[in-house]
Design an enzyme around this catalytic site. Structure first.
Site, PDB file in Angstrom:
ATOM      1  N   GLU A  35      48.957  36.386  49.903  1.00 50.84           N
ATOM      2  CA  GLU A  35      48.392  35.145  50.437  1.00 50.84           C
ATOM      3  C   GLU A  35      49.388  34.004  50.235  1.00 50.84           C
ATOM      4  O   GLU A  35      49.855  33.794  49.109  1.00 50.84           O
ATOM      5  CB  GLU A  35      47.084  34.826  49.712  1.00 50.84           C
ATOM      6  CG  GLU A  35      46.003  35.874  49.952  1.00 50.84           C
ATOM      7  CD  GLU A  35      44.973  35.926  48.823  1.00 50.84           C
ATOM      8  OE1 GLU A  35      44.893  34.987  48.022  1.00 50.84           O
ATOM      9  OE2 GLU A  35      44.263  36.948  48.754  1.00 50.84           O
ATOM     10  N   LEU A  64      43.087  36.712  53.500  1.00 51.66           N
ATOM     11  CA  LEU A  64      42.737  36.479  52.097  1.00 51.66           C
ATOM     12  C   LEU A  64      41.804  37.590  51.610  1.00 51.66           C
ATOM     13  O   LEU A  64      40.588  37.496  51.744  1.00 51.66           O
ATOM     14  CB  LEU A  64      42.061  35.105  51.980  1.00 51.66           C
ATOM     15  CG  LEU A  64      41.973  34.442  50.615  1.00 51.66           C
ATOM     16  CD1 LEU A  64      41.623  32.975  50.799  1.00 51.66           C
ATOM     17  CD2 LEU A  64      40.983  35.110  49.702  1.00 51.66           C
ATOM     18  N   GLU A  66      42.133  40.681  48.509  1.00 61.78           N
ATOM     19  CA  GLU A  66      43.003  41.374  47.558  1.00 61.78           C
ATOM     20  C   GLU A  66      42.973  42.887  47.722  1.00 61.78           C
ATOM     21  O   GLU A  66      44.007  43.553  47.615  1.00 61.78           O
ATOM     22  CB  GLU A  66      42.628  40.999  46.119  1.00 61.78           C
ATOM     23  CG  GLU A  66      43.026  39.586  45.722  1.00 61.78           C
ATOM     24  CD  GLU A  66      42.132  38.497  46.290  1.00 61.78           C
ATOM     25  OE1 GLU A  66      41.047  38.833  46.833  1.00 61.78           O
ATOM     26  OE2 GLU A  66      42.492  37.311  46.206  1.00 61.78           O
ATOM     27  N   GLN A  88      47.624  36.292  43.975  1.00 64.06           N
ATOM     28  CA  GLN A  88      47.953  34.889  43.739  1.00 64.06           C
ATOM     29  C   GLN A  88      47.765  34.496  42.264  1.00 64.06           C
ATOM     30  O   GLN A  88      48.561  33.777  41.703  1.00 64.06           O
ATOM     31  CB  GLN A  88      47.110  34.023  44.650  1.00 64.06           C
ATOM     32  CG  GLN A  88      47.679  32.658  44.853  1.00 64.06           C
ATOM     33  CD  GLN A  88      47.185  32.070  46.166  1.00 64.06           C
ATOM     34  OE1 GLN A  88      45.989  31.799  46.305  1.00 64.06           O
ATOM     35  NE2 GLN A  88      48.081  31.889  47.114  1.00 64.06           N
ATOM     36  N   PHE A  89      46.691  34.986  41.681  1.00 64.73           N
ATOM     37  CA  PHE A  89      46.441  34.851  40.241  1.00 64.73           C
ATOM     38  C   PHE A  89      45.864  36.191  39.773  1.00 64.73           C
ATOM     39  O   PHE A  89      45.086  36.812  40.510  1.00 64.73           O
ATOM     40  CB  PHE A  89      45.408  33.753  39.949  1.00 64.73           C
ATOM     41  CG  PHE A  89      45.932  32.353  40.172  1.00 64.73           C
ATOM     42  CD1 PHE A  89      46.480  31.619  39.125  1.00 64.73           C
ATOM     43  CD2 PHE A  89      45.886  31.785  41.431  1.00 64.73           C
ATOM     44  CE1 PHE A  89      46.964  30.334  39.335  1.00 64.73           C
ATOM     45  CE2 PHE A  89      46.376  30.499  41.651  1.00 64.73           C
ATOM     46  CZ  PHE A  89      46.920  29.777  40.597  1.00 64.73           C
ATOM     47  N   PRO A  95      39.187  42.566  42.797  1.00 63.01           N
ATOM     48  CA  PRO A  95      38.782  43.305  44.005  1.00 63.01           C
ATOM     49  C   PRO A  95      39.775  44.410  44.363  1.00 63.01           C
ATOM     50  O   PRO A  95      39.415  45.368  45.047  1.00 63.01           O
ATOM     51  CB  PRO A  95      38.754  42.214  45.090  1.00 63.01           C
ATOM     52  CG  PRO A  95      38.561  40.943  44.353  1.00 63.01           C
ATOM     53  CD  PRO A  95      39.280  41.118  43.035  1.00 63.01           C
ATOM     54  N   HIS A 135      41.561  31.329  36.507  1.00 64.10           N
ATOM     55  CA  HIS A 135      42.997  31.249  36.782  1.00 64.10           C
ATOM     56  C   HIS A 135      43.839  31.530  35.535  1.00 64.10           C
ATOM     57  O   HIS A 135      45.044  31.331  35.561  1.00 64.10           O
ATOM     58  CB  HIS A 135      43.371  29.861  37.318  1.00 64.10           C
ATOM     59  CG  HIS A 135      42.926  29.608  38.722  1.00 64.10           C
ATOM     60  ND1 HIS A 135      41.610  29.526  39.087  1.00 64.10           N
ATOM     61  CD2 HIS A 135      43.642  29.421  39.861  1.00 64.10           C
ATOM     62  CE1 HIS A 135      41.532  29.286  40.395  1.00 64.10           C
ATOM     63  NE2 HIS A 135      42.747  29.225  40.881  1.00 64.10           N
TER      64      HIS A 135
END
Lengths: 330, 378
Positions: A35, A64, A66, A88-89, A95, A135
């Site tokens: 992403e 978007l 995962e 991304q994090f 998922p 995060h």
């Protein structure tokens, strides 16, 4: 390790970017997907400039999703590509967990070598940047528990480049967890051009004769700080594991045999964390060299709090000093 | 049961103009509006032989499981016509991403019968597919193969192999999973040459299709991803072949306004249990199953071949003999296979992990001291 002679002073995240650029230049099968990794260059800028350099077929902004990212990357890997997927994090990787543990880790095994999965999944992880909820997770033990997955974690800009390059060249799946707290907190020398650091080799970042501190990722900094603070009274050896799976049992064992004392430091919660695995390994391999019980300095058995209390959650130099002194009193 | 909608209600099998694409009527005659696919007489007879083999394979496997000679087995009776026909729609270089029920599909795409049996006997060898057979090991977690098939097809295309497709099978239950939607969405966005085949057999173990989705059909879900969705009678092998072949050709060579991926909803029925560990009488009405059995794919194809002069009793009897011989030989071969403990460490990674090797060495030492019997749990 390659014998590169020239270096640049880079941050850790620049080391990541450098590895991607060098490996993509070296092998046209290498592609990056995730992403915002394309024109935007990644939310942490880890893929900055790659889209312009290598084009949209090799630096791919995905929908978007995962599981879709890792699932399609598994398919790409089986087809002969060398995908590097970005989560991304790490807190959003769950998922994709099913794809990693149900498939990536076992494709070679269940097909008896007929199909392989040369996949890399990168994920920024860990606390300490005042991020929103979800995060700041540090769940490396989830991945290290799965047979067939390698898990590496750099703590220096050079290792960020070298470990990621090795992961990309590895014929099997590797999870690269990047301590985002130290993405830009310091610079270090990074060899130019092709540079690899072998997976499965720990790095003794500071030698010492009295106590071994075993740690990885962003926790190397407070461990080194504690060692500096204690220097003169107690000589602390700081071992950065760099690779949780496979674990460098030999370096760990040798260090404990030398010092006779061990402190394990990680920012993940203590219960079921990788520190327990390390403590068990030490007692199996070097019990009779131990002069004190193994200490653990870890995150608390709770969720990472919002940032008002984040500093109380994370291990720090003071807690490490305290643990080291406690082992010395025995 | 009676409070649930009738799964047959939206699929009017007695009307040739229903929304399900169909070539053969229930009695095996060709519908006036339909045409027989462009297959030679030999190919049609071969398709019939494979469908017969699949039916008989199922009967033998259920029996072997009952005798304790194989482990849990997922029967395909009722679905074998669609499996064989979708396999016939592929070219040899195409790829198959099957579930645990696609035994016949894997067979027609190149795996031998013994390889199908070996995992049921507990051997991984059956997953070790030969170099020239493009079949992935069966997928057991639901819908996980969709993003992978999409990625695989995409990867082949990126590497310049623009003439191969990935065909990905799954059931109606899989359409509820996130990976179904993510795989379809990615396929549309990246225009990957993939054919998704949903074998809508009306039941996800004990939960009916109506409890998986409120949408009227599964095929219509394709609209949400911008790709083609087609609904076809899965008990009509000729119709499945035609629709699947068209989807394969489009994936390889789409016209200017077409995307490569398709979703085929193959409407059929699982005549038997979900697996040999399941008892469908607990959750479904036997009358419903009986109604579907009137649309038996084996009978329809057989009657079509007889009525068009492509099959006679002598040929059929030779086919049945061959089927029995093949099956007996495969069972005998699979039952002779033996496991070797060293396989436990094989192929986890390219380089065996040191810790695993140490664990095996310890196991070996215990085996030497206490003998094999010490390891038998049953």
């Amino acid at each position: 390790m390659s014998s590169a002679v020239t270096t640049q002073e880079l941050t850790l995240v620049e080391g990541v970017r450098d590895a991607l650029a060098v490996e993509m230049g070296r092998d046209e099968r290498v592609m990056v997907l995730g992403e915002d990794v394309g024109e935007n260059g990644g939310v942490f800028r880890a893929t900055e400039g790659l889209y312009e350099e290598f084009g949209e077929e090799r630096v791919v902004d995905t929908p978007l999703a995962e599981s879709g990212i890792v699932g399609s990357a598994i398919g790409l890997a089986m087809s002969g590509m060398r995908p590097v997927a970005e989560m991304q994090f790490s807190g959003f990787s769950y998922p994709a967990f099913d794809q990693l543990v149900s498939h990536a880790s076992r494709i070679r095994y269940r097909s008896k070598g007929q199909y392989t999965c040369p996949l890399v999944v990168r994920m920024p992880y860990g606390a300490g940047i005042h991020a929103p909820e979800h995060h700041s997770e540090s769940k490396e033990a989830f991945f290290a528990h799965e047979p067939g997955l390698d898990v590496v974690i750099p703590s220096t800009p050079a290792d960020a480049k070298g470990l990621l390059s090795s992961a990309i060249r590895d014929p099997d799946p590797v999870i690269v967890m990047e301590p985002k707290r130290i993405y830009r907190s310091f610079r270090g020398p990074v060899p130019d051009g092709e540079y690899t650091v072998p997976i499965g080799e720990a790095n003794v970042r500071r030698e010492g004769a009295d106590v071994s501190v075993f740690t990885w990722g962003a926790m190397c900094e407070p461990a080194l700080g504690a060692a500096e603070e204690l220097a003169g009274d107690v000589e602390v050896e700081v071992v950065d594991l760099r690779s949780l799976s496979p674990l460098d049992v030999e370096t760990v064992t040798e260090s404990v045999k030398k010092t006779g004392r061990a402190v394990v430091v990680h920012e993940a919660p203590m219960s079921g964390g990788f520190g327990g695995e390390l403590a068990a390994t030490i007692q199996e391999e070097a019990l009779f060299y131990l002069e004190a019980p193994i200490e653990r300095v870890t995150g608390l058995d709770t969720h990472v709090p919002l940032h008002a209390l984040e500093d109380f959650y994370l291990p720090n130099a003071a807690r490490i000093v305290d643990a080291v002194e406690s082992t010395m009193r025995v | 049961m009676s409070s649930l909608p009738d799964p047959l209600a939206s699929i009017d099998h007695d009307r040739p103009d229903s929304d399900v694409y169909r070539v053969l009527d229930r009695d095996g005659s060709v519908l006036p509006s339909a045409s027989v696919p462009d297959l030679t007489d030999d190919e049609l007879r071969s398709m019939y032989e494979d469908v017969r083999l699949a039916r008989r394979f199922d009967e033998r496997m259920i029996s072997l499981q009952r005798q304790g000679r194989i482990s849990t087995y997922a029967p395909m009776t009722g679905q074998e016509g669609a499996q064989v026909a979708s396999g016939y729609a592929l070219d040899g270089d195409d790829w198959v991403f099957p579930t645990y029920r696609e035994h016949a599909l894997k067979y027609v795409h190149g795996m031998d019968l013994t390889a199908l049996l070996l995992p049921l006997r507990g051997h991984r060898d059956g997953y070790a597919i030969p170099d020239d057979v493009n079949v992935l090991p069966e997928y057991i977690p639901i819908a996980t193969q969709l993003p992978q098939a999409m990625g695989f097809a995409w990867g082949k295309e990126l590497q310049g192999e623009t003439d191969t497709v990935a065909m990905c099978h799954f059931g109606d239950g899989a359409t509820s999973e996130g990976d179904f939607h993510e795989g379809m969405n990615f396929a549309g966005v990246f225009d990957a040459p993939v054919v998704f085949v949903c074998n809508n057999n009306q039941w996800a173990i004990s939960v009916p299709r109506e409890r998986q989705t409120a949408s009227e059909t599964i095929a219509q879900k394709a609209d949400a991803y911008g790709i083609d969705g087609v609904r076809v009678d899965g008990t009509d092998p000729l119709a499945v072949y035609q629709v699947a072949r068209e989807a394969v050709l489009k994936a390889k060579c789409p016209s200017a306004d077409e995307l490569r991926p398709s979703l085929l909803e193959v409407v059929l029925y699982r005549f038997g249990a979900h697996t040999t560990a399941d008892d469908p009488s607990q959750y479904r009405d036997e009358e419903e199953a009986e109604r579907w059995r009137r649309w038996d794919p084996v009978n329809r194809l057989e009657r079509f071949l007889y009525e068009t002069g492509r099959l006679d009793s002598e040929t059929q009897s030779a086919i049945e003999d061959r089927v029995e011989e093949q099956l007996s030989a495969a069972i005998e071969e699979a039952e002779a296979a033996e496991a070797d403990v060293s396989e436990l460490a094989e192929h986890l990674r390219e380089e065996p992990p040191e810790r695993l090797e140490a664990q095996l060495a310890e196991l070996e030492s215990i085996r030497e001291r206490y003998g094999e019997e010490a390891f038998r749990h049953s």
